[in-house]
Design an enzyme around this catalytic site. Structure first.
Site, PDB file in Angstrom:
ATOM      1  CD  GLU A 330      -3.302  -0.708   1.949  1.00 23.90           C
ATOM      2  OE1 GLU A 330      -3.467   0.444   2.393  1.00 23.90           O
ATOM      3  OE2 GLU A 330      -4.053  -1.667   2.219  1.00 23.90           O
ATOM      4  CG  ASP A 477      -2.052  -7.256   3.957  1.00 24.68           C
ATOM      5  OD1 ASP A 477      -2.564  -8.335   4.337  1.00 24.68           O
ATOM      6  OD2 ASP A 477      -2.662  -6.166   3.978  1.00 24.68           O
ATOM      7  CG  ASN A 479      -5.864  -8.957   2.953  1.00 23.68           C
ATOM      8  OD1 ASN A 479      -6.139  -8.382   4.017  1.00 23.68           O
ATOM      9  ND2 ASN A 479      -5.554  -8.300   1.848  1.00 23.68           N
TER      10      ASN A 479
END
Length: 592
Positions: A330, A477, A479
């Site tokens: 991100e 990440d 998730n």
């Protein structure tokens, strides 16, 4: 070289004219250094050159053809001065003031080693380093392709206790050679100068530092900062640049969630130990939405969601880890270019960026340039690789059995960043560093399984093709919780067709298959923390650093912040933590 009148010698006292040539040359050089500079940028293959100098407080910048005769440039300078004088005369007359006498054409000449340069010489040959430009009574030392800052800017937000990292780009120079001096404004002398302009009186400023990065103290709160930087390339210097901060230093937030973690990372890891960080830093494009402010993070003070504020915290946090490899998710494109790259460059790291298709954020991998060299990059978009790479043909065939699931997977722009690094301490030894951010939806376990299958297959192919035997360090990440299909695929090397994630989004998108990994079981270097993401409505472990245990062992896992530290301001992000995720940091012993 001394049989003609030199423009530089005209400035010498008469008693020096009888000095020996060697001494005289040294004096000339010192005089040239004291002259105002005339910067010339002239590169082979480019049709134009630029000539820049200051005259009577006005900055002159000329763009001329390299093959043009010198005489035309000198005439242009002379005519420009005459024109400016006429304008000044007319202005005085209109104001009722006594105008000056009729302006005369200014004498403009160029000298090199005491000889006047002929008007017929082309610009590319005439404007040599060390030449002297005479404009009337003013003389300039010509600096050809001298080290020059092409971009220089201070951050908009300054916090006491947090590193201030200027964004700098230098041409014909080396940032590691440049010299820096920091000043703080004496508040008793504060005047209403326009922000960004440099005051003329140095008494307004007190020197406070001489490093590329400066950390303001609490005594600097309320003061602006000034940076005086000299571009250099070895012993060669260019024109000094001065920057003044737009705003004053403000008070920091006090203790941050990462401060205690820095106690474990005061020093860099010693070879063959490698320190690795994985961190979702929360993209500004998501932090600034109305949904984020009112629904996702309503507990977070609005100013703490602002990018400038969060970047102060992120840069201090990352710098304090003294990492060798940093994988970030991100990352806004502008944040990578304008903030992280200059900041981490100052701390010895180089970086590469992979933006998501049709997105404004992506993945960034940084590596310590004293320890690693980037050999190659093998980034992919997972959905494109699934349909176009022959290596993925078996998986594509299985996924195609359910068109609804296949369509959903192909809509995702998830990327995989792959960097092959060489160990500079042991040339020839390589490591493959992977970085990703898988599909986010809570019911997207089946999509993530396919994405991970594609990623592992690609990584196995890359290592086999360009770095046989290189260990894999896979950050991101994901998730995915520790009981997910993705975690099982990575750590057990196989997901059975009965796994519940295959039907995570309902029967229409269900796809039961046995999915093998391209690798033997990998290890989660930071184990399975209770959470790596902590927001108001959710907390769980989503982030991992996966390694091959036969090639690397965990030397140290940096403890995560305590639950009390995380919840001091209810949840994340907060005034003391810049993201909704928590960084993972570990020291890995790389088997020689």
């Amino acid at each position: 070289m001394f049989n003609h009148l030199s423009a530089a010698l005209a400035l010498l006292p008469r008693r020096l004219l009888s000095t020996s040539p060697r001494t005289l040359t040294g004096v000339c050089r010192r005089l040239l250094r004291r002259m105002e500079p005339a910067a010339v940028r002239c590169l082979p293959g480019e049709p134009k050159l630029t000539i820049s100098f200051c005259l009577d407080g006005s900055h002159k910048c000329m763009l001329r053809d390299q093959d043009e005769a010198l005489g035309k440039v000198l005439a242009r300078i002379s005519n420009g001065i005459t024109k400016d004088q006429r304008k000044a005369k007319k202005s005085k007359k209109n104001k009722g003031q006594q105008p000056c006498e009729t302006p005369e054409s200014a004498v403009v000449k160029l000298y090199y080693e005491g000889d006047e340069v002929a008007d017929t010489v082309p610009n590319s040959e005439a404007w040599r380093d060390g030449a002297v430009l005479q404009v009337g009574d003013v003389k300039y030392s010509v600096q050809r392709n001298a080290p020059t800052f092409t971009a220089a800017e201070l951050p908009a937000s300054l916090l006491a206790g947090f590193p201030v990292c200027p964004s700098l780009e230098v041409e014909f120079g080396n940032l590691q050679d440049c010299e820096f001096t920091w000043y703080k404004e004496n508040t008793m002398n504060t005047s209403p100068e326009v922000a960004g302009q440099v005051p003329t009186q140095d008494s307004r400023w007190t020197e406070v530092g001489s490093e590329r990065v400066h950390v303001p103290s609490n005594q600097d709160i309320g003061c602006r900062l000034k940076l005086r930087c000299t571009p250099k390339d070895g012993g060669r210097s260019g024109q000094v640049k001065e920057l003044v901060s737009v705003g004053a230093v403000e008070a920091g937030p006090g203790v941050c969630t990462f401060d205690n973690r820095h106690a474990y990372t005061v020093k860099e890891a010693e070879w063959p130990v490698v320190r690795v960080v994985s961190y979702n830093i929360l993209a500004d494009v998501y932090a600034q939405t109305e949904l984020s402010k009112t629904v996702l993070y309503p507990y977070c003070a609005p100013y703490a969601l602002q990018l400038d504020y969060r970047q102060n915290l992120i840069k201090k946090e990352l710098a304090g880890y003294n990492a060798d490899i940093i994988c970030l998710q991100e990352v806004d494109k502008g944040v990578f270019t304008d903030s992280l790259t200059p900041a981490l460059d100052a701390f010895g790291l180089d970086g590469v960026f992979r933006i998501k298709d049709k997105q404004h954020e992506g993945l960034a991998t940084f590596y310590r340039r004293s320890k690693f060299k980037l050999l190659s990059q093998h980034d992919i978009v997972l959905n494109e690789a699934l349909t176009s790479d022959p290596v993925q043909s078996t998986l594509l065939e299985k996924v195609s059995a359910n068109s609804a699931l296949k369509d959903k997977i192909l809509q995702r722009s998830t990327a995989l960043q792959v960097s092959v690094l060489e160990d500079l301490n042991k040339p020839g030894r390589k490591v493959c560093v992977a970085n990703t951010h898988l599909y986010w939806h809570p019911k997207g376990g089946n999509v993530r399984l396919v994405q991970m299958g594609v990623a592992l297959q690609h990584l196995g192919h890359v290592i086999g093709a360009v770095a046989p035997g290189a260990p894999l360090v896979f950050c991101g990440d994901f998730n995915s919780s520790p009981n997910s299909g993705v975690f099982q695929l990575v750590t057990e090397a196989l997901v059975p067709q009965q796994h519940e994630d295959w039907s995570s989004s309902g029967p229409e998108e269900s796809c039961s298959m046995e999915l093998p990994s391209a690798f033997p079981p990998l290890l989660s270097a930071c184990s399975e923390p209770a959470y790596t993401n902590y927001v108001g409505g959710f907390h769980g472990c989503l982030d991992y650093i996966f390694i091959q245990p036969d090639s690397m062992q965990v030397e140290q896992m940096i403890p995560l912040p305590t639950h009390q530290e995380v919840t001091t301001y209810e949840a994340l992000p907060s005034v003391a933590h810049p993201s909704d995720h928590i960084a993972l940091i570990c020291d890995l012993r790389w088997n020689p």
